[in-house]
Design an enzyme around this catalytic site. Structure first.
Site, mmCIF file in Angstrom:
data_model
loop_
_atom_site.group_PDB
_atom_site.id
_atom_site.type_symbol
_atom_site.label_atom_id
_atom_site.label_comp_id
_atom_site.label_asym_id
_atom_site.label_seq_id
_atom_site.Cartn_x
_atom_site.Cartn_y
_atom_site.Cartn_z
ATOM 1 N N CYS A 1 0.839 -1.195 0.000
ATOM 2 C CA CYS A 1 0.000 0.000 0.000
ATOM 3 C C CYS A 1 0.880 1.254 0.000
ATOM 4 O O CYS A 1 1.932 1.288 0.613
ATOM 5 C CB CYS A 1 -0.951 0.104 1.179
ATOM 6 N N ARG B 1 4.003 -0.176 -4.809
ATOM 7 C CA ARG B 1 3.749 -0.702 -3.468
ATOM 8 C C ARG B 1 2.470 -1.534 -3.383
ATOM 9 O O ARG B 1 2.180 -2.155 -2.350
ATOM 10 C CB ARG B 1 3.654 0.446 -2.468
ATOM 11 N N TRP C 1 -2.645 -2.755 -1.621
ATOM 12 C CA TRP C 1 -2.288 -4.177 -1.748
ATOM 13 C C TRP C 1 -3.133 -4.865 -0.681
ATOM 14 O O TRP C 1 -2.890 -4.714 0.508
ATOM 15 C CB TRP C 1 -0.804 -4.371 -1.496
ATOM 16 N N ASN D 1 -1.805 2.098 5.654
ATOM 17 C CA ASN D 1 -0.938 1.027 5.166
ATOM 18 C C ASN D 1 -0.534 0.204 6.379
ATOM 19 O O ASN D 1 -0.004 0.754 7.335
ATOM 20 C CB ASN D 1 0.302 1.649 4.496
ATOM 21 N N GLY D 2 -0.819 -1.091 6.365
ATOM 22 C CA GLY D 2 -0.471 -1.940 7.511
ATOM 23 C C GLY D 2 -1.630 -2.861 7.843
ATOM 24 O O GLY D 2 -2.548 -3.044 7.032
ATOM 25 N N GLU E 1 17.627 -17.625 -7.793
ATOM 26 C CA GLU E 1 17.235 -16.267 -8.180
ATOM 27 C C GLU E 1 16.642 -16.244 -9.595
ATOM 28 O O GLU E 1 15.639 -15.564 -9.852
ATOM 29 C CB GLU E 1 18.458 -15.332 -8.068
ATOM 30 N N LYS F 1 12.869 -15.030 -10.502
ATOM 31 C CA LYS F 1 12.589 -13.970 -11.477
ATOM 32 C C LYS F 1 11.551 -14.452 -12.487
ATOM 33 O O LYS F 1 10.638 -13.719 -12.848
ATOM 34 C CB LYS F 1 13.866 -13.541 -12.227
ATOM 35 N N GLU G 1 7.945 -14.830 -10.777
ATOM 36 C CA GLU G 1 7.211 -13.645 -10.330
ATOM 37 C C GLU G 1 6.707 -12.782 -11.472
ATOM 38 O O GLU G 1 5.689 -12.113 -11.320
ATOM 39 C CB GLU G 1 8.016 -12.828 -9.319
ATOM 40 N N HIS H 1 18.056 -36.596 -7.020
ATOM 41 C CA HIS H 1 17.346 -36.986 -5.794
ATOM 42 C C HIS H 1 15.870 -36.607 -5.853
ATOM 43 O O HIS H 1 15.226 -36.479 -4.827
ATOM 44 C CB HIS H 1 18.017 -36.345 -4.568
ATOM 45 N N LYS I 1 6.236 -4.107 -4.114
ATOM 46 C CA LYS I 1 7.688 -3.912 -4.011
ATOM 47 C C LYS I 1 8.170 -3.929 -2.571
ATOM 48 O O LYS I 1 9.255 -4.387 -2.277
ATOM 49 C CB LYS I 1 8.023 -2.559 -4.657
HETATM 50 C C1 F6R Z 1 11.933 -10.455 -5.888
HETATM 51 C C2 F6R Z 1 11.755 -9.434 -4.898
HETATM 52 C C3 F6R Z 1 11.406 -9.857 -3.513
HETATM 53 C C4 F6R Z 1 12.220 -9.024 -2.503
HETATM 54 C C5 F6R Z 1 11.764 -9.329 -1.078
HETATM 55 C C6 F6R Z 1 12.600 -8.594 -0.046
HETATM 56 O O1 F6R Z 1 12.291 -9.914 -7.113
HETATM 57 O O2 F6R Z 1 11.874 -8.281 -5.172
HETATM 58 O O3 F6R Z 1 11.612 -11.206 -3.317
HETATM 59 O O4 F6R Z 1 13.568 -9.309 -2.683
HETATM 60 O O5 F6R Z 1 10.422 -8.968 -0.926
HETATM 61 O O6 F6R Z 1 12.508 -7.224 -0.218
HETATM 62 P P1 F6R Z 1 13.592 -6.249 0.395
HETATM 63 O O7 F6R Z 1 14.880 -6.525 -0.273
HETATM 64 O O8 F6R Z 1 13.067 -4.879 0.072
HETATM 65 O O9 F6R Z 1 13.641 -6.518 1.852
#
Ligand code: F6R
Length: 615
Positions: free
Chosen positions: A2, A27, A75, A101-102, A488, A492, A495, A511, A610
């Site tokens: 949010c 956000r 969100w 937000n929260g 990773e 990517k 998501e 395994h 984000k």
């Molecule tokens: C993936 C991504 C998330 C963040 C995670 C932690 O691309 O962006 O997995 O890495 O939510 O976020 P931060 O780094 O802001 O604590």
């Protein structure tokens, strides 16, 4: 999670709020809304979906303008995304209007109490409960808005950043924070509110970051009061000077923020090294570490806490710290660490990694580690963020704003900081020869150039991406330093393209995951390793003999893997410990192109946000 925006001043608040919401859309983007005092009452407009839908709704409305307003991009936590659950939420009398937000954890108990007092509710949100609690307190105790907010918040359990306006006080916004970020931009006779500073960077460089447990009563042409929520005592805030500029948060000709941020990596890495790495003098200077070097040297172990992509950079750091500096490292999901009663002792070092610096689980894990006496070193990208402030010391990554939801340049700059830390510690501990130390320094200084070269495979990757459009599952394999890169790469892809993908250490394949291999399941193998190269080639053979399709990332000039793989992507040669910086780049580009070709919303993938400021 949010985004909150607010404005109080002489200008029309609506365009400022809308523009601010677009900047905060990263956000959360399942619904949005605005509320403005139009001279006689507070009017609002809300819409399910992105801000562009809200804008369309607003074009049909005429009466929404005025010098005080609030906005929200959501969100969803309580209640599905729809117009009714969108914020702002009004109190029953329609006099108070609030964005939040929260999560209010005890909202259900409060709601029942308010229902008994005659209140009714239209939405399923905890926010509507909160605004009515404030209204209830205001009337019951005959207090002003600021005091009503303060008293109400003392009855609330949970996390919040909120802004509330009142029909009866149309020259005032009350804001408060606990656990979710909120900052106030201070202009000439005007004030701005944001979950971060991006909504107001073109208007003012003066910003106050509200601390947890603080409330501010912002008034036009009058003093703003900052108070402690717990006892209403006055506090004097620190006014910070912003260094961020507008061009840093624009797309600059790229189709998506994610692509721009992938391409920004060489510069971001250089910026992260600037002032820290001196090749000619053979020095790594990290002030956050230099001041506490003895703590690092006496630590028996280092625990790394983080979430998501930041957790993956922590996993790479485990290899770096153990191999280069010979220090035992544990890497933990912050969300597990905080509830696991971990064994943390007073001379332990905990490194917390977070791009946003606001991730709720990481923040809570830091607080737990500190309560056990650990020294917390924060690695954050967002300057002034909660994690940066909560840590005992730390380093900023200097990647610049990362706006695409999928983290890219934050990841490579986190690894840059961690690599420097490992090499610096190896030297301070005396576990490295002078020759090797200087070799590492030289290697670090060349990372940006190698990442730049890795980007040149973009066109090859674009062609390869077409092969993935019908895939529903993918496997990513890597070993050693490149096992976290396999994780990773898979994250990517998941998501932003919504294709299921898993990362595995290559040797683990037999395994279990090998059962999945058939002609429809692409496998991406990171095969740049010199150590265990033959074993990786054998793994590739095992997949091929089960009709699996192989996409391999190889070092330039590789012959053996090229012979067996269906497609190869070449990256520049480097020493083993530097390969993660280089191999992750094609994986970022691959997921980007697949998602674009599938028509997905790359920068704002479904269900994600984000900054994850809720548990
Ligand atoms: C993936 C991504 C998330 C963040 C995670 C932690 O691309 O962006 O997995 O890495 O939510 O976020 P931060 O780094 O802001 O604590």
């Amino acid at each position: 999670m949010c985004g909150i925006v607010g404005y109080l001043g002489e200008r029309d608040s609506l365009p400022i709020i809308l523009n601010g919401l677009k900047r905060l859309e990263y956000r959360g983007y399942d619904s949005s809304g605005v509320a403005v005092y139009n001279g006689s009452k507070i009017v609002s407009c809300k819409s399910k979906g992105k801000i562009s839908k809200l804008e369309k709704q607003l074009q049909k409305r005429k009466n929404i303008s005025g010098g005080i307003g609030i906005g929200h991009t959501r969100w969803a936590t309580h209640g599905e995304p729809n117009d009714v659950n969108a914020h702002p939420q009004f109190s029953n009398s329609k006099k108070l209007c609030l964005v939040h937000n929260g999560i209010i954890e005890n909202y259900s108990t409060i709601k029942q109490k308010l229902i008994k007092e005659g209140f009714s509710f239209d939405s399923e949100t905890d926010t509507e409960v909160l605004v009515n609690l404030i209204e209830y307190v205001k009337h019951k105790k005959s207090v002003k808005l600021g005091e009503a907010v303060q008293i109400a918040l003392n009855q609330v359990i949970g996390a919040y950043a909120l802004a509330v306006i009142d029909n009866e006080k149309p020259d005032e916004i009350v804001v408060a924070k606990l656990g979710s970020p909120l900052c106030i931009g201070i202009g000439e006779d005007e004030h701005f509110i944001g979950s971060d500073v991006t909504p107001f960077i073109e208007y003012t460089k003066n910003v106050v970051y509200l601390e947890d447990g603080e409330l501010a009563i912002i008034r036009n042409h009058k003093d703003t009061f900052f108070r402690k929520i717990s006892d209403n005592s006055l506090i004097s805030p620190t006014i910070n000077k912003l260094e961020l500029s507008l061009d840093k948060i624009e797309k600059q000709g790229f189709d998506h923020y994610m692509l721009k941020e992938i391409y920004e990596q060489p510069k971001a890495i250089k910026d992260t090294l600037r002032g820290r790495l001196n090749v000619s003098k053979g020095i790594i200077k990290m002030s956050g570490m230099d001041d506490y070097i003895n703590k690092f040297l006496s630590a028996k172990k280092i625990t790394i806490i983080a979430c998501g992509t930041s957790w993956h950079s922590g996993l790479v750091a485990e290899y770096m710290f153990e191999k280069i500096a010979r220090i035992p490292v544990e890497v933990e999901y912050a969300s597990e660490f905080r509830y696991r009663d971990p064994v943390i002792e007073s001379d332990d070092i905990v490194i917390a990694i977070s791009q946003s610096g606001e991730t709720a689980d990481t923040l809570a894990a830091i607080k737990l580690a500190k309560s056990r006496g650990a020294f917390v070193y924060g690695i954050c990208n967002v300057v002034g963020s909660s994690i940066a402030r909560e840590s005992d010391s730390g380093s900023y990554t200097h990647a610049g704003p990362e706006i695409g939801v999928a983290s890219t340049k934050a990841f490579t700059t986190q690894m840059t900081i961690l690599y420097m830390m490992a090499v610096k510690l190896s030297k301070s501990k005396g576990v490295i020869s002078e020759k090797l130390y200087h070799k590492y320094i030289l290697e670090i200084s060349n990372i940006d150039k190698k990442v730049h070269t890795a980007l040149s495979s973009n066109n090859v990757i674009k062609k390869i991406a077409k092969e993935f459009l019908k895939a529903t599952n993918c496997l990513y394999l890597g070993r050693g330093y490149n096992f976290p890169i396999a994780l990773e790469g898979a994250l990517k892809l998941k998501e932003i393209s919504y294709i299921h993908a898993e990362g595995y250490p290559a040797a683990e394949m037999k395994h279990g995951p090998i059962a999945l291999i058939d002609e429809n399941m692409p496998t991406i193998v990171i095969a740049t390793n010199k150590i265990n190269y033959d074993k990786i080639v054998s793994n590739i053979q095992e997949i091929k003999s089960r009709k699996g399709k192989i996409f391999a990332i190889v070092s330039k000039g590789d012959k053996e893997v090229k012979e067996v793989a269906d497609h190869v992507i070449e990256v520049p040669h480097s020493i083993e410990s530097i390969t993660p910086f280089i191999t992750v780049v094609p994986l970022q580009l691959l997921s980007y192109h697949i998602a674009v070709m599938l028509g997905k919303d790359v920068d704002q993938p479904r269900n994600l946000a984000k900054s994850v400021t809720v548990e």
